[in-house]
Design an enzyme around this catalytic site. Sequence first.
Site, PDB file in Angstrom:
ATOM      1  N   ASP A 194      -5.030  -3.951   7.713  1.00 12.19           N
ATOM      2  CA  ASP A 194      -4.818  -3.984   5.706  1.00 12.19           C
ATOM      3  C   ASP A 194      -5.645  -5.652   5.489  1.00 12.19           C
ATOM      4  O   ASP A 194      -4.976  -6.412   5.466  1.00 12.19           O
ATOM      5  CB  ASP A 194      -3.719  -3.917   6.096  1.00 12.19           C
ATOM      6  CG  ASP A 194      -3.290  -4.326   4.938  1.00 12.19           C
ATOM      7  OD1 ASP A 194      -3.573  -4.800   3.775  1.00 12.19           O
ATOM      8  OD2 ASP A 194      -1.665  -4.947   4.333  1.00 12.19           O
ATOM      9  N   ASN A 207      -7.488  -0.470  -4.404  1.00 10.84           N
ATOM     10  CA  ASN A 207      -6.849  -1.095  -5.257  1.00 10.84           C
ATOM     11  C   ASN A 207      -7.739  -2.280  -5.892  1.00 10.84           C
ATOM     12  O   ASN A 207      -7.386  -3.373  -5.992  1.00 10.84           O
ATOM     13  CB  ASN A 207      -5.144  -1.770  -4.903  1.00 10.84           C
ATOM     14  CG  ASN A 207      -5.843  -2.684  -3.840  1.00 10.84           C
ATOM     15  OD1 ASN A 207      -6.459  -2.644  -2.584  1.00 10.84           O
ATOM     16  ND2 ASN A 207      -4.356  -3.611  -2.989  1.00 10.84           N
ATOM     17  N   ASN A 226       2.197  -7.423   2.687  1.00 12.43           N
ATOM     18  CA  ASN A 226       3.418  -6.943   2.430  1.00 12.43           C
ATOM     19  C   ASN A 226       2.867  -5.941   3.649  1.00 12.43           C
ATOM     20  O   ASN A 226       1.797  -5.620   3.052  1.00 12.43           O
ATOM     21  CB  ASN A 226       3.313  -6.778   0.166  1.00 12.43           C
ATOM     22  CG  ASN A 226       4.640  -6.173  -0.214  1.00 12.43           C
ATOM     23  OD1 ASN A 226       5.387  -6.241   0.959  1.00 12.43           O
ATOM     24  ND2 ASN A 226       4.325  -6.097  -1.460  1.00 12.43           N
ATOM     25  N   HIS A 243      -7.746   1.040   7.210  1.00 10.92           N
ATOM     26  CA  HIS A 243      -6.986   0.322   5.727  1.00 10.92           C
ATOM     27  C   HIS A 243      -7.672  -1.248   5.622  1.00 10.92           C
ATOM     28  O   HIS A 243      -7.441  -2.381   6.116  1.00 10.92           O
ATOM     29  CB  HIS A 243      -5.357   0.044   5.525  1.00 10.92           C
ATOM     30  CG  HIS A 243      -3.940   0.163   5.362  1.00 10.92           C
ATOM     31  ND1 HIS A 243      -3.510   0.172   5.589  1.00 10.92           N
ATOM     32  CD2 HIS A 243      -4.904  -1.248   4.003  1.00 10.92           C
ATOM     33  CE1 HIS A 243      -2.710  -0.066   4.078  1.00 10.92           C
ATOM     34  NE2 HIS A 243      -3.147  -0.944   3.686  1.00 10.92           N
ATOM     35  N   HIS A 284      -9.066  -3.542   2.873  1.00  8.81           N
ATOM     36  CA  HIS A 284      -9.310  -4.193   1.093  1.00  8.81           C
ATOM     37  C   HIS A 284     -10.292  -4.720   0.774  1.00  8.81           C
ATOM     38  O   HIS A 284     -10.534  -5.529   1.444  1.00  8.81           O
ATOM     39  CB  HIS A 284      -8.144  -5.241   0.812  1.00  8.81           C
ATOM     40  CG  HIS A 284      -7.079  -4.554   0.354  1.00  8.81           C
ATOM     41  ND1 HIS A 284      -6.480  -3.661  -0.581  1.00  8.81           N
ATOM     42  CD2 HIS A 284      -5.437  -4.193   1.295  1.00  8.81           C
ATOM     43  CE1 HIS A 284      -5.416  -2.944   0.095  1.00  8.81           C
ATOM     44  NE2 HIS A 284      -5.534  -3.268   0.809  1.00  8.81           N
ATOM     45  N   ARG A 295     -12.008  -5.427  -2.160  1.00 14.71           N
ATOM     46  CA  ARG A 295     -12.262  -6.212  -3.363  1.00 14.71           C
ATOM     47  C   ARG A 295     -13.020  -6.170  -4.758  1.00 14.71           C
ATOM     48  O   ARG A 295     -14.023  -6.431  -5.229  1.00 14.71           O
ATOM     49  CB  ARG A 295     -12.451  -8.207  -2.729  1.00 14.71           C
ATOM     50  CG  ARG A 295     -10.981  -7.889  -1.908  1.00 14.71           C
ATOM     51  CD  ARG A 295      -9.806  -7.883  -2.685  1.00 14.71           C
ATOM     52  NE  ARG A 295      -8.044  -8.643  -1.878  1.00 14.71           N
ATOM     53  CZ  ARG A 295      -7.499  -7.359  -1.417  1.00 14.71           C
ATOM     54  NH1 ARG A 295      -7.030  -7.009  -2.888  1.00 14.71           N
ATOM     55  NH2 ARG A 295      -6.469  -8.334  -0.666  1.00 14.71           N
ATOM     56  N   HIS A 320       0.850   0.833   7.230  1.00 15.08           N
ATOM     57  CA  HIS A 320       1.513  -0.380   7.336  1.00 15.08           C
ATOM     58  C   HIS A 320       2.841  -0.361   7.571  1.00 15.08           C
ATOM     59  O   HIS A 320       3.781  -1.188   7.402  1.00 15.08           O
ATOM     60  CB  HIS A 320       0.886  -1.330   7.179  1.00 15.08           C
ATOM     61  CG  HIS A 320       0.962  -1.592   5.368  1.00 15.08           C
ATOM     62  ND1 HIS A 320       1.955  -1.080   4.459  1.00 15.08           N
ATOM     63  CD2 HIS A 320       0.191  -1.479   4.261  1.00 15.08           C
ATOM     64  CE1 HIS A 320       1.714  -0.479   3.147  1.00 15.08           C
ATOM     65  NE2 HIS A 320       0.728  -0.912   2.886  1.00 15.08           N
ATOM     66  N   ASP A 330      -2.420   2.488  -2.308  1.00 12.78           N
ATOM     67  CA  ASP A 330      -1.755   0.798  -1.764  1.00 12.78           C
ATOM     68  C   ASP A 330      -1.373   0.012  -2.025  1.00 12.78           C
ATOM     69  O   ASP A 330      -2.115  -0.532  -3.344  1.00 12.78           O
ATOM     70  CB  ASP A 330      -2.687   0.726  -0.470  1.00 12.78           C
ATOM     71  CG  ASP A 330      -2.466  -0.509   0.727  1.00 12.78           C
ATOM     72  OD1 ASP A 330      -1.348  -0.398   1.113  1.00 12.78           O
ATOM     73  OD2 ASP A 330      -3.512  -1.082   0.594  1.00 12.78           O
TER      74      ASP A 330
END
Lengths: 191, 334, 434
Positions: C311, C96, C284, C62, C64, C66, C238, C153
Amino acid sequence: MAERERRSTPPYGGVFVARSQVMDADDVRRAIWRMSHEIVERNHGLDGVVLVGLQTGGVALAHAFADALQEIDGASPPVGTLDVALYRDDIGIRPVLPEAVTEIPVDLDGAIVVLVDDVLFTGRTIRAALDALNAFGRVRAVQLAVMVDRGHRELPIRPDFVGKNLPTRRDEMVNVSPSGVDLGELVKDGR
Amino acid sequence: MAHQHLLSVSDLAVEDLEQLLRLTDAFAEVSRRQIPKVPALRGKNVVWLFYEDSTRTRLSFEQAAKRLSADTMTFSVSSSSVKKGESLRDTVLTIEAMGVDGIVVRHGSAGVPWQVARWLGDRVSVVNAGDGWHEHPTQALLDCYTIRDRCGTVAGLRIGIVGDVKHSRVARSDVLAFTALGAEVTLIAPPTLLPSNIEGWPVRVSHDLDAVLPDLDVVYLLRMQRERMTEHLIPSLREYTARYGLTERRVDAMRDDAIVMHPGPMNRGVEISAEVADLPRSVIIDQVRNGVAVRMAVLYLLLGSGVDRVLGTAPLDADALLTAPEPVVEGAVG
Amino acid sequence: MAAPEGTTIVLKGGRVVDADGERTADVVIADGLVVGVGPDLSGERTLDAAGCIVAPGLVDLHSHLRQPGQEEAETIETGARAAALGGYTCILAMPNTIPAVDHAGIVREVLELGRAAPCDVLTAGAITVGRAGEQLAPLGEMAALGVRFFTDDGAGVADARLMRRAMEYAGGLHHAGRGVVLAQHCEDPVLASGGHMHEGEWSSKLGIPGQPAEAEELMVMRDLALARLTGTRVHFQHLSTAGSVAMVAAAKDAGLPVTCEVTTHHFTLTHASCTGYDPVFKVNPPLRTDADVVAVRQALANGSIDCIATDHAPHTQEAKEAAFDAAPPGMLGLETALALTLTELDLPVAEALALLSWRPAEVLGVEASHGGPIVPGRAANLTVVDLEERWIVDPSALASRSRNTPYAGRELAGRVRHTVLHGEPVVIDREAQR
């Protein structure tokens, strides 16, 4: 309150310790009596006269004048109290907070205001008081009555009615109460 | 001198609250003078940083600042210009660079005054003029002052806060202030308008206004906003009024000496009927008047008094507050 | 970029810890593979592992990263560097990005950018087009490029019928002989709507709109039901509440094909952290209660949670300098996850590593090259960790392009000394080599 511990910011903080009495209770009473006569004489009576005691030392004194004037003239003038904290020129230099609520019982337009304070020193409190009075109307005249004038003026201000002229050193302290006037000094952390 | 902040009622000890209320008397008197203005904050510059429309609060602060002779500037932010880019922090630092002594912050988001205070450290005083649903400390102070003025004291009174507590910064600050001063507070609202978790709050809760109304000394009505309906929090304003509105009929059930309060602006006909708003027991106009005096006291305390302790970060030394201003033996300083 | 052909590297003096157990051994690496494990081995180049453990590289399910779209917060390169420094040799990028990873073109772009990174970078694909929750994304086209993990996600798939169809459809997809996994960010968007922290005593006090634990639990409950209905493997991302963790554990006991992860912040921080209104603590799913933290820790200890994920969610300083409710959720994790796990959880080292390395490798289906036992012939994806080294988290010293760690100033024990990726030392003595 007189003996309340005063732990305010140096160099003003400390506790007053009396060294010698310069006026006793009778002296103070006689001075009030004499000054009241002078007030009547100067103003040809009490018409239009308003006594304004400065917080905190001048308030009790103003009431003492009012009582004396009642006896002398048969009528006592209105008595107000004035807290000048918000007009002081040392705001931002040392802690300054209003001590009490100002009470001016009558419209001061055209009045003769007798400012009453216990001790006249640099004159800065009186300067602030003169400023403050403007907020209550255009007075005909302002006169100043103090129990003790200890000198060391920093502004062109002089009293009209004085209980006692008392030469002092700058670092001395004068304490006025109904039981007398004491000369002494401020003792830091004098607990 | 280190600047102080007023961010939350919870940062004030009971003695501070009482001292502030006493001090407010002196400023209320200034407002009654022929010329209601003192030079106490000459040369001080206060900025209104209002990210949320609030004509009433801003005018009240403005009036307070002007009566103290402070200079004021307004930085009002329309929501569109916020989106244009400058971060909140950059805005705050930009304002600081212009040379200001105090920033009065109103923001729709909870916590912004804390962030502003964190970025500014002790270089500028920050006053919270309402942050989201969180707090509105000067409102709580003026409410306490008004109650004390009308009822003599806050201690021991039974105060009911009626309506949308969940979304109310006024309610959060009032609960803290009223209970700190010894009042017994009951929150009166449908469960949907109460915060989700208030088990630890020093309050009672009722869903039935009629049941508690006869016992209350103060009925504090919160503004009921129309949009709460669309969020399914109440079925209709009509039903809200029927169950929680202070109508003339309900006023008959109140104690003779009980007063009615409202932070404004009122929705006449919703939380309060038009007639009730104008009754002598309604002190809503007094609240507005007292608001100016309370804010004068707050601004003076933070920006002028020089009383050196930090509202909003540490409990005050009440003793210092009481003794510090004393000009020692009269005559010592002239 | 790999070490020159034929050069042998020895990890000297460490203690090997893997799924097979622990033993004191030197590890020799050549041509991207482990070629020798045993006492007193030597190589042309020596990396000191004295006092350290030598473990399979960590695998994060997990991250991110970007890129594309928010390169000011992180790039695949900087994120992978942070990962390598954190002991990871394989990370799964979340889809995402802007635009979302929802078709073959973007999958290719991300994998291409990842090829030069100091860590293997895989990408998850979105379940729905644009992660909008309305139309199924071309899962098959992405699976054909090797995507084995699908998630929206950042949001959950709110539409139960669409999620059911996605699961059924995914049941027919394979790559290299293995099925794919649907992963869910569980959050009922309507119930959670407008919430910026956990709904509880603190949100009530702070006046910050909250989202209830039930917003997460409702979707966990729903997807467990859908997993039962479709028989498709589901991975729960998560998990943050006691209720979620208990439901997934019970479902596993009942034989459902489900797995789950928890993040380091959900077992180290609570909603009380939000009291200062610092958006660095906004995330979140939100930070929960003490009871939730306890439940998550217990579940980690009793084996009902498969992996610890980061995350890792970088955000620029500017973005996090907004009001709490206006700031984006998310916190960094890649460089602190291992140390937090070692410091905060009272687990045997092998257990901690299982949660961070070999179990996530299995969930992701990369166990052939990551997380496997350290034996000759296996890919040399390794990390060397000094368990005793204490360090203080300094946001400005992080390799991530962003600074939004909630652990600034916290002292942690355990630090990565070297990381080896396919035989190449990408981190040597705590310094990234590329």
